[in-house]
Motif scaffolding. Structure first.
Motif, PDB file in Angstrom:
ATOM      1  N   GLY A 128       0.803  -1.217   0.000  1.00  0.00           N
ATOM      2  CA  GLY A 128       0.000   0.000   0.000  1.00  0.00           C
ATOM      3  C   GLY A 128       0.832   1.262   0.000  1.00  0.00           C
ATOM      4  O   GLY A 128       0.471   2.259   0.654  1.00  0.00           O
ATOM      5  N   LEU A 129       1.941   1.243  -0.720  1.00  0.00           N
ATOM      6  CA  LEU A 129       2.870   2.371  -0.743  1.00  0.00           C
ATOM      7  C   LEU A 129       2.716   3.194  -2.009  1.00  0.00           C
ATOM      8  O   LEU A 129       2.333   2.685  -3.063  1.00  0.00           O
ATOM      9  N   SER A 130       3.072   4.463  -1.906  1.00  0.00           N
ATOM     10  CA  SER A 130       3.136   5.339  -3.068  1.00  0.00           C
ATOM     11  C   SER A 130       4.568   5.293  -3.603  1.00  0.00           C
ATOM     12  O   SER A 130       5.495   5.806  -2.967  1.00  0.00           O
ATOM     13  N   ASN A 131       4.753   4.659  -4.749  1.00  0.00           N
ATOM     14  CA  ASN A 131       6.100   4.428  -5.276  1.00  0.00           C
ATOM     15  C   ASN A 131       6.359   5.281  -6.521  1.00  0.00           C
ATOM     16  O   ASN A 131       5.533   5.347  -7.430  1.00  0.00           O
ATOM     17  N   THR A 132       7.531   5.915  -6.540  1.00  0.00           N
ATOM     18  CA  THR A 132       7.931   6.737  -7.676  1.00  0.00           C
ATOM     19  C   THR A 132       8.979   5.993  -8.488  1.00  0.00           C
ATOM     20  O   THR A 132       9.983   5.542  -7.936  1.00  0.00           O
ATOM     21  N   GLU A 133       8.732   5.876  -9.782  1.00  0.00           N
ATOM     22  CA  GLU A 133       9.691   5.225 -10.673  1.00  0.00           C
ATOM     23  C   GLU A 133      10.539   6.293 -11.369  1.00  0.00           C
ATOM     24  O   GLU A 133      10.004   7.191 -12.026  1.00  0.00           O
ATOM     25  N   VAL A 134      11.844   6.170 -11.203  1.00  0.00           N
ATOM     26  CA  VAL A 134      12.784   7.097 -11.836  1.00  0.00           C
ATOM     27  C   VAL A 134      13.449   6.360 -12.987  1.00  0.00           C
ATOM     28  O   VAL A 134      14.167   5.374 -12.756  1.00  0.00           O
ATOM     29  N   VAL A 135      13.216   6.817 -14.207  1.00  0.00           N
ATOM     30  CA  VAL A 135      13.711   6.121 -15.388  1.00  0.00           C
ATOM     31  C   VAL A 135      14.831   6.933 -16.032  1.00  0.00           C
ATOM     32  O   VAL A 135      14.660   8.118 -16.324  1.00  0.00           O
ATOM     33  N   ILE A 136      15.975   6.292 -16.251  1.00  0.00           N
ATOM     34  CA  ILE A 136      17.105   6.978 -16.868  1.00  0.00           C
ATOM     35  C   ILE A 136      17.500   6.274 -18.162  1.00  0.00           C
ATOM     36  O   ILE A 136      17.132   5.121 -18.397  1.00  0.00           O
ATOM     37  N   GLY A 137      18.278   6.982 -18.987  1.00  0.00           N
ATOM     38  CA  GLY A 137      18.763   6.421 -20.238  1.00  0.00           C
ATOM     39  C   GLY A 137      20.260   6.612 -20.376  1.00  0.00           C
ATOM     40  O   GLY A 137      20.927   7.094 -19.452  1.00  0.00           O
TER      41      GLY A 137
END
Length: 601
Positions: free
Chosen positions: A299-308
């Motif tokens: 039940g967490l608010s998760n942020t996805e950080v996407v790099i290239g």
């Protein structure tokens, strides 16, 4: 979380302040300096607890000066034992009060992470925490002044010339990071985890105040008792680290370690914002899908950080500069970018799961090593011994069996990378087989003279001291502090680690399941999917990025100027890495080449 810095002896005020300014990123909230003749004692503060100016450092009490980097998680409990008129709500004063009451034994009462500089009249004491979470470097200059700092970059201005330390180079190639006391800068040294230094009358004395091997073996032989004991300490360890007067976040992978930290936080009514890393071009490497499932379950608010690739390459030199010296961990760059995002989102403290693999045997190779150890008991192994001495292979399993049949140490950290024979084959110098054992000898000697005998304890012991303290924790400290973020690692609580070392070692591996004890502890709190998920690790497409960007050419260019490596063998490594083998070997050479170009050419 901060930076310590000081000079005992003659100093130039302008030069001292310029050196101190190089540590601003570790503590941007306040810079404190106490100075007089032959003493420059300073602190860069990152305010986490009692952010009021009354808690600024250095703290002075009568003849005692303190500059302290870290967190003492049990400071409130200690306050109750101390007869002292406290002026703040911070943990720093507790160190001084503890020192006044217990003398140098005060360090045994502290529970947390720390690099402590304490000046008592004309005597300086430096302490590095038990498991090496916080760094501490030192040197003596031409004026015989003693200088110490939280990072190497604050000491290099006092060197007449940058000369590469040969022991740092060789131990780095072997074990991913220079082993203590070595750094790549000749003349600059570092304290090992669990050591303290005394400086008085121009003399340096270093002693060990803590050793995990002091834990009495086999104190707990019952599995249920082991699980009960470890669960209680783990709960306590995580709970203590949830205390902060500033916003806190947590890393979230798809694995059990980060899920455990967040599950216990939820148990305490704290829902941490979590962050996961992903890769634009190479999603196969990341754990976004698994982290998504874990976040949904918890039940967490998760942020996805996407790099290239562009972000990775653009950040690489910033990371290398933040590290100060070569560190063979390609994950340092994506982790740096992840902390950059966390900083921009307003967080100053991050929870992370380092140490769980080493304590609970989370690497599958631990079990492979234990199996191979038994081959050393063969009664008739002379033919095999002669065979492996006469034939060379780059294959790592070949090296393992050679060691066993040659009666030499098999396990040499999970970061065992270039073997001595590989180095001898690659370098334009003679490297004797088993030469690198000298960097592990102090640890092995302590293990063999201790009451512990199970080799799995050796695996954990050397990994916590080298693979973790000098490799993973160096990475975590530098890339988090580069963004003025404090990282907390609840699995690396010394009471938890000592408890693991006190149980029957077989309880950790007899069922052949990685992290068996931790999985049993977490059964009531996590689902089967998380508990049984195959370990992925913090993998990333670093070699693809290096090859596609042509940055890999730096290795060959620098070698043409230094002649350190044989060109043909070096080219073979690079070509092999481009096809997917010996990738971390080559990454280590790339990081080394960058440092050499910047500092020596």
């Amino acid at each position: 979380m901060c930076a310590v810095f000081g000079i005992v002896g003659e100093y130039d005020e302008f030069k001292a302040k310029e050196a101190l300014s190089r540590l601003t990123h570790r503590g941007p909230d306040y810079c404190g300096i106490t100075q007089k003749k032959n003493l420059f004692f300073a602190h860069q503060r990152l305010s986490i607890l009692d952010t009021h100016e009354r808690s600024h450092q250095p703290i002075k009490y009568k003849n005692i000066l303190l500059s302290f980097n870290g967190e003492i998680y049990n400071f409130k409990e200690l306050k109750k034992e101390l007869d002292f008129e406290f002026q703040t709500q911070s943990d720093s004063e507790v160190i001084i009060a503890s020192y006044i009451k217990w003398g140098l034994d005060f360090v045994h009462h502290l529970r947390g992470m720390f690099a402590i500089a304490l000046m008592d009249n004309d005597t300086l004491y430096l302490f590095r925490d038990r498991l090496g979470k916080k760094p501490l470097f030192f040197m003596q200059d031409n004026n015989n002044s003693f200088i110490f700092a939280s990072e190497i970059k604050a000491l290099t201005p006092f060197l007449n010339k940058t000369v590469m330390n040969n022991d740092a180079l060789l131990s780095y190639l072997s074990f991913l990071a220079p082993t203590p006391p070595h750094t790549f800068y000749k003349g600059i040294e570092k304290l090992s985890a669990g050591e303290f230094l005394t400086y008085k009358n121009n003399k340096i004395e270093i002693k060990r105040y803590f050793d995990l091997l002091d834990a009495k073996p086999n104190s707990i032989t019952n599995r249920d008792e082991a699980i009960y004991t470890l669960e209680k300490i783990l709960d306590e360890s995580i709970s203590m680290r949830l205390n902060a007067d500033v916003p806190m976040a947590s890393l979230l992978s798809g694995g059990i370690d980060s899920a455990t930290i967040n599950a216990y936080a939820l148990k305490r009514g704290i829902k941490l914002d979590t962050y996961t890393l992903g890769y634009k071009e190479f999603a196969k490497y990341d754990e976004r899908a698994n982290a998504r499932e874990s976040a949904e379950f918890l039940g967490l608010s998760n942020t996805e950080v996407v790099i290239g690739q562009d972000e990775f390459i653009d950040a690489s030199e910033k990371v290398f500069d933040a590290l100060d010296e070569p560190l063979n961990d390609p994950a340092s760059i994506p982790l740096y970018l992840l902390f950059e995002r966390i900083k921009n989102d307003g967080f100053k403290v991050v929870m992370s799961g380092e140490g769980s693999d080493e304590l609970f045997l989370g690497y599958r190779q631990y079990f492979e090593y234990l199996d191979i150890e038994s081959a050393g008991n063969l009664a008739h192994k002379n033919w095999l011994k002669k065979y492996f001495r006469a034939n060379f292979s780059m294959n790592r399993e070949w090296e393992w069996y050679k060691r066993i049949f040659d009666d030499t140490l098999l396990f040499r950290t999970s970061g065992d990378k270039f073997t001595d024979l590989q180095k001898n084959n690659l370098m334009r110098r003679n490297v004797k087989d088993n030469e690198s054992l000298k960097y592990l000898k102090p640890y092995r000697d302590r293990f063999e003279s201790s009451s512990h005998s199970d080799e799995s304890i050796w695996y954990s012991y050397i990994d916590l001291n080298i693979f973790q303290a000098e490799h993973f924790l160096t990475k975590l400290d530098r890339v988090s502090m580069a963004h003025s973020i404090e990282s907390r690692t609840p699995f690396l609580d010394h009471k938890l680690a000592s408890a693991v070392f006190s149980i029957d070692p077989k309880l950790r591996y007899e069922d052949g399941i990685t992290k068996s004890l931790l999985k049993d502890i977490m059964k009531p709190m996590l689902n089967e999917k998380i508990l049984k998920r195959k370990k992925k690790g913090f993998s990333n497409p670093y070699m693809e990025y290096l090859v596609n960007s042509k940055r890999i050419d730096l290795i060959t260019k620098v070698n043409k100027q230094t002649g350190m490596f044989k060109p043909k063998e070096l080219s073979e490594y690079i070509e092999t890495a481009s096809r997917g083998s010996f990738k971390q070997h080559v990454w280590g050479l790339y990081v080394l080449s960058y440092w050499i170009k910047k500092n020596l050419l």
